[in-house]
Design an enzyme around this catalytic site. Structure first.
Site, PDB file in Angstrom:
ATOM      1  N   HIS A  63       0.491  -1.658  -0.157  1.00 50.73           N
ATOM      2  CA  HIS A  63       0.552  -0.174   0.270  1.00 50.73           C
ATOM      3  C   HIS A  63       1.052   1.189  -0.449  1.00 50.73           C
ATOM      4  O   HIS A  63       1.941   0.952   0.391  1.00 50.73           O
ATOM      5  CB  HIS A  63      -0.895  -0.326   0.912  1.00 50.73           C
ATOM      6  CG  HIS A  63      -0.113   0.037   2.280  1.00 50.73           C
ATOM      7  ND1 HIS A  63       0.691  -1.096   2.815  1.00 50.73           N
ATOM      8  CD2 HIS A  63      -0.486   1.109   3.650  1.00 50.73           C
ATOM      9  CE1 HIS A  63       0.993  -0.430   4.243  1.00 50.73           C
ATOM     10  NE2 HIS A  63      -0.071   0.153   4.301  1.00 50.73           N
ATOM     11  N   HIS A  65       1.983   4.482   1.360  1.00 48.68           N
ATOM     12  CA  HIS A  65       1.834   4.555   3.408  1.00 48.68           C
ATOM     13  C   HIS A  65       3.158   4.672   3.232  1.00 48.68           C
ATOM     14  O   HIS A  65       4.045   3.490   2.733  1.00 48.68           O
ATOM     15  CB  HIS A  65       1.041   4.068   4.603  1.00 48.68           C
ATOM     16  CG  HIS A  65      -0.038   4.202   4.533  1.00 48.68           C
ATOM     17  ND1 HIS A  65      -0.827   3.656   5.195  1.00 48.68           N
ATOM     18  CD2 HIS A  65      -0.864   5.430   4.819  1.00 48.68           C
ATOM     19  CE1 HIS A  65      -2.150   3.777   5.955  1.00 48.68           C
ATOM     20  NE2 HIS A  65      -1.911   5.212   5.517  1.00 48.68           N
ATOM     21  N   ASP A  67       6.193   4.258   4.693  1.00 50.50           N
ATOM     22  CA  ASP A  67       6.848   3.291   5.553  1.00 50.50           C
ATOM     23  C   ASP A  67       7.011   2.235   5.059  1.00 50.50           C
ATOM     24  O   ASP A  67       7.240   1.346   5.320  1.00 50.50           O
ATOM     25  CB  ASP A  67       6.389   3.267   7.634  1.00 50.50           C
ATOM     26  CG  ASP A  67       4.744   2.776   6.945  1.00 50.50           C
ATOM     27  OD1 ASP A  67       3.912   3.514   6.889  1.00 50.50           O
ATOM     28  OD2 ASP A  67       4.385   1.869   8.147  1.00 50.50           O
ATOM     29  N   HIS A  68       5.912   1.939   3.720  1.00 49.22           N
ATOM     30  CA  HIS A  68       6.577   0.920   3.473  1.00 49.22           C
ATOM     31  C   HIS A  68       6.936   1.049   1.186  1.00 49.22           C
ATOM     32  O   HIS A  68       6.573   0.531   0.993  1.00 49.22           O
ATOM     33  CB  HIS A  68       4.781   0.877   3.211  1.00 49.22           C
ATOM     34  CG  HIS A  68       4.355  -0.207   4.540  1.00 49.22           C
ATOM     35  ND1 HIS A  68       4.348  -1.477   4.607  1.00 49.22           N
ATOM     36  CD2 HIS A  68       3.684   0.323   5.306  1.00 49.22           C
ATOM     37  CE1 HIS A  68       3.691  -1.917   5.095  1.00 49.22           C
ATOM     38  NE2 HIS A  68       3.545  -0.675   5.867  1.00 49.22           N
ATOM     39  N   HIS A 143      -7.449  -1.901   5.617  1.00 51.01           N
ATOM     40  CA  HIS A 143      -6.896  -0.942   5.981  1.00 51.01           C
ATOM     41  C   HIS A 143      -7.399   0.838   5.476  1.00 51.01           C
ATOM     42  O   HIS A 143      -8.164   0.311   5.450  1.00 51.01           O
ATOM     43  CB  HIS A 143      -4.766  -1.052   5.609  1.00 51.01           C
ATOM     44  CG  HIS A 143      -4.058  -0.167   5.730  1.00 51.01           C
ATOM     45  ND1 HIS A 143      -3.856   0.088   8.207  1.00 51.01           N
ATOM     46  CD2 HIS A 143      -2.619   0.780   5.983  1.00 51.01           C
ATOM     47  CE1 HIS A 143      -2.440   0.777   7.937  1.00 51.01           C
ATOM     48  NE2 HIS A 143      -2.234   1.160   6.899  1.00 51.01           N
ATOM     49  N   ASP A 213      -0.257  -4.217   6.687  1.00 49.37           N
ATOM     50  CA  ASP A 213      -1.783  -3.207   7.968  1.00 49.37           C
ATOM     51  C   ASP A 213      -2.796  -3.280   7.660  1.00 49.37           C
ATOM     52  O   ASP A 213      -2.965  -3.796   6.463  1.00 49.37           O
ATOM     53  CB  ASP A 213      -1.226  -1.882   7.612  1.00 49.37           C
ATOM     54  CG  ASP A 213       0.131  -1.393   7.627  1.00 49.37           C
ATOM     55  OD1 ASP A 213       1.324  -1.948   8.185  1.00 49.37           O
ATOM     56  OD2 ASP A 213       0.740   0.100   7.978  1.00 49.37           O
ATOM     57  N   HIS A 271       5.608  -5.640  12.080  1.00 47.36           N
ATOM     58  CA  HIS A 271       5.255  -3.945  12.569  1.00 47.36           C
ATOM     59  C   HIS A 271       4.706  -3.581  13.528  1.00 47.36           C
ATOM     60  O   HIS A 271       3.816  -3.227  13.612  1.00 47.36           O
ATOM     61  CB  HIS A 271       4.199  -3.886  11.275  1.00 47.36           C
ATOM     62  CG  HIS A 271       3.416  -2.617  10.960  1.00 47.36           C
ATOM     63  ND1 HIS A 271       2.525  -2.062  11.620  1.00 47.36           N
ATOM     64  CD2 HIS A 271       3.932  -2.331   9.530  1.00 47.36           C
ATOM     65  CE1 HIS A 271       2.055  -0.658  10.938  1.00 47.36           C
ATOM     66  NE2 HIS A 271       3.427  -0.508   9.773  1.00 47.36           N
TER      67      HIS A 271
END
Length: 305
Positions: A63, A65, A67-68, A143, A213, A271
């Site tokens: 996805h 976000h 941090d990914h 999510h 997530d 995570h």
């Protein structure tokens, strides 16, 4: 059997800490390297893990976000400076393509290799990669934004030749491939030797499910049923179950519940929220539900058998 390994490059959550890197993993299967997610600092973690950049051909983003995915443009740029010529395939939600192209036009001009974008539909289960030995299936997670998990599964292999029986029945070498394909052997006197007597069972099919997530999904076990190893986010402990629901994440115990319901071989947690200085609390809560649980940690390698 051919190696099937998970190299953990990062297992932290959104807030950076000195203990964990943002999310990223390498799936090593039959000599090929596949990256799942690419948080900030991933290419440095590749260096520390001694994984050759040239072996990486496919990147799957769960996805959008940061941090990914914040580490992707830097890695693409580095590949260019290293003189890469092989294509790099990126699998991500379709909204990411114009963003990626814009960043590449600004930061990565003059690349001598092609970046091939494959849009994924986070709303349904579908095979997004396939070769002769394996498939990668994307499936929806729950999510705050569109998000998908990934299921890596080997294809069934052929049965193994039983050399002792081949020699005993004097099967000619010219027939070995036919035997591998499942044919029986007919002896000169007409006696039929069944294939099962001439061969040994194939290697078991191994599989790995990556659940990024997501809130706890009661139906998720249907998709990841029986996988050899399940990675499931475990951002919070039971003390923060309300936050897990509010922010569309899971607790370690909820991850373990999925593993138990799906009857998986092993569970790998990851995570972790920055609020935990010691993830053993999460491990303890998960093992109370599903004993065969491990903590993901940076630069560790987990074999799938």
């Amino acid at each position: 059997m051919q190696p099937f390994r998970i190299h953990v490059l990062g297992c932290g959550s959104a807030l950076p800490t000195l203990r964990h890197n943002p999310t990223s993993q390498i799936v090593e299967l039959r000599g090929k390297m596949f990256m799942i997610d690419c948080g900030e600092g991933t290419q440095l973690q590749l260096r520390r893990s001694r994984i050759r950049f040239t072996k990486l051909g496919h990147v799957f983003l769960s996805h959008l976000h940061g941090d990914h995915c914040f580490g992707l443009i830097g890695m693409i740029s580095t590949f260019g400076m290293l003189g890469r010529t092989a294509p790099l395939h990126i699998y991500a939600h379709h909204d990411f393509e114009p963003v990626l192209r814009s960043m590449m036009d600004f930061f990565c001009t003059g690349l001598e290799y092609e970046v091939v974008f494959h849009p994924t539909d986070c709303g349904r289960e579908e095979i997004i990669y396939e070769d002769r030995s394996m498939t990668v299936t994307a499936f929806p997670l729950d999510h705050r934004i569109p998000c998908c998990g990934f299921l890596f599964r080997e294809k069934p292999s052929r049965r193994h030749i039983n050399r002792n029986m081949i020699d005993f029945y004097k099967v000619p070498l010219s027939q070995i491939n036919n035997i591998r394909e499942g044919m029986d052997w007919v002896m000169p006197d007409g006696t039929v030797i069944p294939n099962e007597r001439l061969t040994l069972p194939p290697d078991p099919v191994r599989s790995y499910a990556y659940c990024s997530d997501t809130r706890y999904m009661p139906e998720l076990h249907n998709i990841v049923n029986g996988v050899s190893m399940l990675y499931h986010e475990s951002t919070y402990g039971d003390d923060n179950e309300a936050n897990a629901c509010k922010y569309y994440h899971s607790t370690a115990a909820q991850a373990a519940r999925v593993a138990c319901e799906a009857k998986v071989g092993k569970l790998l947690l990851g995570h972790y929220s920055a609020r935990y200085d010691n993830e053993n609390l999460l491990l303890k809560e998960a093992r109370a539900v599903f004993p065969d649980t491990q903590l993901a940690m940076e630069n560790n390698i987990y074999d799938i058998v």
